[in-house]
Design a protein around this motif. Structure first.
Motif, PDB file in Angstrom:
ATOM      1  N   ARG A 565      10.339  16.532 -16.260  1.00  0.00           N
ATOM      2  CA  ARG A 565      10.537  15.099 -16.501  1.00  0.00           C
ATOM      3  C   ARG A 565      11.916  14.642 -16.039  1.00  0.00           C
ATOM      4  O   ARG A 565      12.110  13.475 -15.708  1.00  0.00           O
ATOM      5  N   ARG A 572      10.663  10.188  -7.675  1.00  0.00           N
ATOM      6  CA  ARG A 572      10.202   8.810  -7.468  1.00  0.00           C
ATOM      7  C   ARG A 572      11.116   8.083  -6.493  1.00  0.00           C
ATOM      8  O   ARG A 572      10.654   7.370  -5.597  1.00  0.00           O
ATOM      9  N   GLU A 651       1.544  17.700 -11.173  1.00  0.00           N
ATOM     10  CA  GLU A 651       1.345  16.490 -11.968  1.00  0.00           C
ATOM     11  C   GLU A 651       2.577  15.604 -11.927  1.00  0.00           C
ATOM     12  O   GLU A 651       2.478  14.377 -11.821  1.00  0.00           O
ATOM     13  N   GLN A 655       2.675  11.848 -10.186  1.00  0.00           N
ATOM     14  CA  GLN A 655       3.150  10.692 -10.943  1.00  0.00           C
ATOM     15  C   GLN A 655       4.283   9.995 -10.197  1.00  0.00           C
ATOM     16  O   GLN A 655       4.330   8.754 -10.123  1.00  0.00           O
ATOM     17  N   GLU A 659       4.131   6.078  -8.934  1.00  0.00           N
ATOM     18  CA  GLU A 659       5.120   5.114  -9.421  1.00  0.00           C
ATOM     19  C   GLU A 659       5.923   4.534  -8.260  1.00  0.00           C
ATOM     20  O   GLU A 659       6.313   3.357  -8.292  1.00  0.00           O
ATOM     21  N   VAL A 696      -3.907  11.927 -13.431  1.00  0.00           N
ATOM     22  CA  VAL A 696      -2.553  11.355 -13.397  1.00  0.00           C
ATOM     23  C   VAL A 696      -2.615   9.920 -12.887  1.00  0.00           C
ATOM     24  O   VAL A 696      -1.955   9.019 -13.430  1.00  0.00           O
ATOM     25  N   LYS A 699      -3.889   7.638 -15.570  1.00  0.00           N
ATOM     26  CA  LYS A 699      -2.860   7.437 -16.600  1.00  0.00           C
ATOM     27  C   LYS A 699      -1.816   6.430 -16.139  1.00  0.00           C
ATOM     28  O   LYS A 699      -1.416   5.514 -16.888  1.00  0.00           O
ATOM     29  N   VAL A 700      -1.345   6.549 -14.912  1.00  0.00           N
ATOM     30  CA  VAL A 700      -0.325   5.632 -14.382  1.00  0.00           C
ATOM     31  C   VAL A 700      -0.891   4.225 -14.258  1.00  0.00           C
ATOM     32  O   VAL A 700      -0.228   3.239 -14.596  1.00  0.00           O
TER      33      VAL A 700
END
Length: 846
Positions: A565, A572, A651, A655, A659, A696, A699-700
């Motif tokens: 994380r 990103r 994952e 993500q 994003e 994923v 979820k986003v």
């Protein structure tokens, strides 16, 4: 009947004579073209390839009949005429027919100095090239006397036990026999084979009336061309020397004068303005009618101009582009012909600094030129030191036994890279080409002492850190000191040529780009998107490397997820910047590929530092590192296998991609990312990861209230993936063939180690070429065709591409186009090469 046979054996070069390149050679055909342009070419007779072969076998042609073309007192020269201009051949022999009688007549007409010089020159040349005597027996004499001629005749008779031949027919027969047999000799065969000539290449010979270049009035010889051989720009260059023959003006620049007015000395333009203007006119005529920039060899004989020969101007790659574009702009040749006149690979010379081809080269070592261009810098032996020098604004050459992923920052900082191990697709070679950094690999004969920070050559010389050298990645050489360099040439001609190529090619060209810098370079070279973004290269910065190591040492999935994380916002940002630079062009992102142990230290101090950073005992850290060791990591836990067993990495990356897409959409740019799974070999691998990535995405979408699309594809790097392409393609939007690993696995060769023996394999004919350099169309190529055919049959809309290093070579691009691939992807500095190669693939198949 005899006359007909004579005609076939040799032919006078006239406007209507049957002279062909494949029977009489390029020089003979060019001379006929000059004759057709009414240039003042002396009488010339061409001997065919068959005639010369017969002479080499001992069947002399009718030399008396040849000499009949030149009158009762013939004086001629003989020059080679091979089919290919670059195939070489024996040296020209002048003044055949000189003897005591001709010498006496010449003394009366042109003076004793001229007669002595011409006669002595012929004796020396005949003795060395025909009788094969030692050249040291005949020292050069600047202003020979009659006694010097007599001494040369005496030495010839002493060494050969026979007098110097007086009969012009006997002289000519000896010259023809010598030149024919020289062409058939072993050394000559090997030399022309190295220059691309076929095994059975023939040689023609041209016999031409001598234009003497000596006499009472202005006489001499010279060469003139109308462009600069280095830049290709208009410039009259050459030399002229009074009272000279052949190409003496180029050999003796102290005695020669300039062609155009020059403050440094006398010029032909001042000495003989009428002749000078005549030559300029002939140059313009040759350019327009022969459709090429030509160098004219000429002789002035007592105020009269003779054109002895004209050859295509020797040129650098940058000059060749300038010339081809210039001829097309002037509508002398078509754009298509201009494109075909520029070999795609030659563009490498224009995009990088190069060692001036006219500069003196003090070669320290030779190995494999793995990334083109040249650089001057101080030797350094660690990436840390390379970064330190770069911070101080100093250029350096990074020397390593072999590079690894944690050397990428050092390679960024260095101006050139030299490795003892590796081949054309080793880590150092691939990364250097992507960075546009000159690189020489496979220098296995050097000894690197990291502690002493020095390297030793086989001859015992030691080069310590800080020594300045020049690394030539095009030639595969390291030179002593700072060589004279040429700047890149990306000007108007370069851009014009590539614009024409884009109008013709029908296969896409993308770039392998891992960083914003790569992407910006790719946009400069007009790549049509990113075909391969290797995300692992984003994890080696110091702040990210620490987090990666924390993730590796985490004991539970949730701990790994917590560590990753921390990387999410960094990833990103990486993807956001790439999407911004590419401005909506397609971007294909390969998820994490290398084995995790590459992120761990390999030396004791590194292990200690990592233990301190993690707050763990050194023994625990070393034990974890040891437990991750693999016997063959390139075939171990990497790529899609890592994605399945350590799912948190993929994952997090998925993500970050989604994003970034949302961020771009909010800024007004729509992006449809392409997510690529590396090292796939089974359909089930794709099914598992497809499901996780879609989770994923869902979820986003739910968290951000956003709508976006993406494409999922695979990298075909294993033979099984190619063979099972029909099953895999059903789940994919695209399949990208990674030819580096596919070649490695097909052959069972390590691409990092093959360079140590590959040259021997190629020399002995085991492989035609290095398969990591040139695509193996018979083996690896068949897998590509099988994969493409089966994949497209199962999924007609699937997009096919090649993204290995072969994607930047002309023969691979032609192969990919013929096999129905949609695009190729290559390193940034190979994009222009690929664009031109794509046009060649179309034009050569029309």
């Amino acid at each position: 009947m005899l006359k007909n046979l004579t005609f076939k054996a040799f032919t006078e070069i006239t406007k209507t004579a049957t002279i062909t390149v494949d029977q009489h050679g390029g020089r003979a055909k060019c001379l006929q073209r000059l004759v057709r342009l009414d240039m003042p070419v002396p009488t010339t007779v061409a001997l065919s390839f068959d005639t010369v072969r017969q002479i080499a076998q001992g069947k002399m042609t009718d030399v008396d009949a040849i000499l009949d073309f030149f009158g009762e007192t013939p004086l001629v020269s003989v020059r080679p005429s091979a089919e290919g201009a670059d195939w070489g051949g024996p040296g020209a022999i002048l003044n055949i027919g000189m003897n005591e009688r001709r010498h006496a007549v010449m003394v009366q007409r042109r003076g004793e100095d001229a007669a002595n010089a011409i006669y002595l020159r012929f004796i020396h040349t005949y003795a060395v090239q025909v009788a094969h005597l030692d050249a040291d027996l005949f020292p050069a004499v600047r202003n020979p006397l009659r006694s010097d001629v007599a001494e040369a005749l005496r030495i010839y008779e002493l060494e050969t036990d026979e007098p110097f031949p007086e009969d012009p027919a006997e002289q000519l027969a000896g010259v023809l026999r010598s030149m024919a047999r020289a062409w058939e000799g072993t050394s000559a065969r090997l030399l022309r084979k190295a220059r691309g000539a076929p095994e059975n290449a023939g040689l023609g010979l041209v016999v031409q009336r001598m234009a003497l270049g000596v006499g009472a009035d202005e006489s001499g010889s010279g060469v003139m061309q109308f462009i600069n051989s280095t830049t290709g720009r208009a410039q009259i260059t050459g030399r002229y020397m009074s009272q000279s023959q052949g190409r003496d003006a180029l050999a003796d620049k102290h005695a020669a004068i300039f062609l155009t007015r020059d403050p440094r000395g006398h010029s032909l333009e001042e000495l003989a303005p009428g002749i000078f203007d005549q030559l300029v006119g002939l140059g313009e005529l040759a350019r327009a009618k022969l459709r090429e920039e030509m160098q004219i060899e000429f002789v002035i004989q007592e105020g009269e101009l003779c054109v002895i020969d004209a050859v295509r101007v020797a040129r650098t790659a940058r000059a060749n582009v300038e010339i081809a574009v210039g001829l097309a702009v002037d509508r002398i040749i078509t754009r298509e012909e201009a494109l075909l006149r520029v070999p795609p690979r030659s563009l490498n010379e224009l995009m990088h600094w190069q060692v001036n081809p006219e500069a003196v080269r003090d070669v320290l070592l030779s190995a494999i030129g793995a990334s083109p261009g040249a650089a001057v810098g101080k030797l350094v032996f660690s990436s840390t030191r390379a970064q330190a020098l770069a911070a101080q604004g100093e250029a350096c050459i990074l020397v390593k036994r072999e590079t690894s992923p944690d050397d990428v920052r050092g390679m960024h900082a260095a101006h050139g890279v030299l490795t003892a191990k590796g081949g054309m697709s080793s880590h150092a070679a691939v990364i250097a080409r992507g960075l546009g950094v000159p690189c020489v690999v496979g220098a296995g004969h050097i000894i690197i002492d990291r502690r002493a920070r020095a390297m030793r050559l086989p001859d015992g010389r030691l080069f310590e850190e800080g020594t300045v050298v020049t690394l030539d990645g095009s030639a595969g050489e390291v030179l002593a000191g700072e060589a004279e360099m040429l700047e890149p040439a990306l000007g108007e001609a370069f851009q014009t040529l590539l614009g024409w190529a884009d109008e013709i090619r029908d296969i896409g060209v993308r770039v392998n780009a891992d960083t914003p810098q790569d992407a910006r370079i790719a946009r400069t070279f007009k790549a049509e998107g990113i075909g391969l973004c290797r995300t692992e290269h984003m994890f080696f910065d110091d702040d990210r490397l620490t987090v990666m190591r924390e993730m590796i040492f985490a004991d539970a999935p949730e701990d790994r997820a917590d560590a990753l994380r921390q990387l999410l916002p960094m990833q990103r940002e990486d993807f956001t910047r790439l999407f911004e630079i590419m401005e909506g062009l397609p971007v294909c992102i390969r998820l994490f590929d290398p084995p995790l142990h590459e992120f761990l230290p390999a030396d004791r101090q590194g292990v200690v530092d990592l233990a301190n950073a993690l707050g763990r005992p050194v023994s625990d850290v070393q034990a974890r590192i040891d437990s991750m060791t693999e016997f063959n990591p390139m075939l171990g836990l990497r790529g899609v296998r890592l994605g399945i067993t350590v799912p948190e990495i993929y994952e997090m990356q998925a993500q970050a991609i989604f994003e970034a897409v949302i961020a771009l959409a909010e800024a007004g740019t729509e992006v449809v990312p392409e997510i690529m799974l590396p090292l796939v070999s089974a359909q089930r691998e794709v099914e598992i990861l497809q499901s996780r990535i879609e989770q994923v995405a869902a979820k986003v979408r739910a968290e951000r209230g956003a709508i976006f699309n993406y494409k999922l594809g695979v990298m075909v790097e294993t033979p099984r993936a190619a063979l099972k392409a029909h099953a895999i393609a059903e789940l994919c939007s695209f399949m990208s063939f990674g030819t580096n690993d596919l070649t490695q696995m097909t052959y069972g060769l390590s691409r990092d180690d093959a360079g140590r023996f590959m040259q021997t394999y190629v020399q002995q004919g085991v492989f035609k070429e290095d398969p990591f350099h040139y695509l193996d169309k018979e083996g690896v190529g068949e897998l590509l065709q099988i994969g493409a055919q089966r994949g497209r049959k199962a999924n007609p809309r699937i997009v096919l591409s090649i993204c290995g290093e072969h994607g930047g070579t002309a023969d691979s691009i032609a192969f990919a186009r013929d096999a129905g691939f949609n695009y190729v992807s290559c390193s940034p500095f190979r994009v222009p090469v690929a664009r031109l190669a794509g046009a060649h693939a179309v034009l050569t198949r029309r």
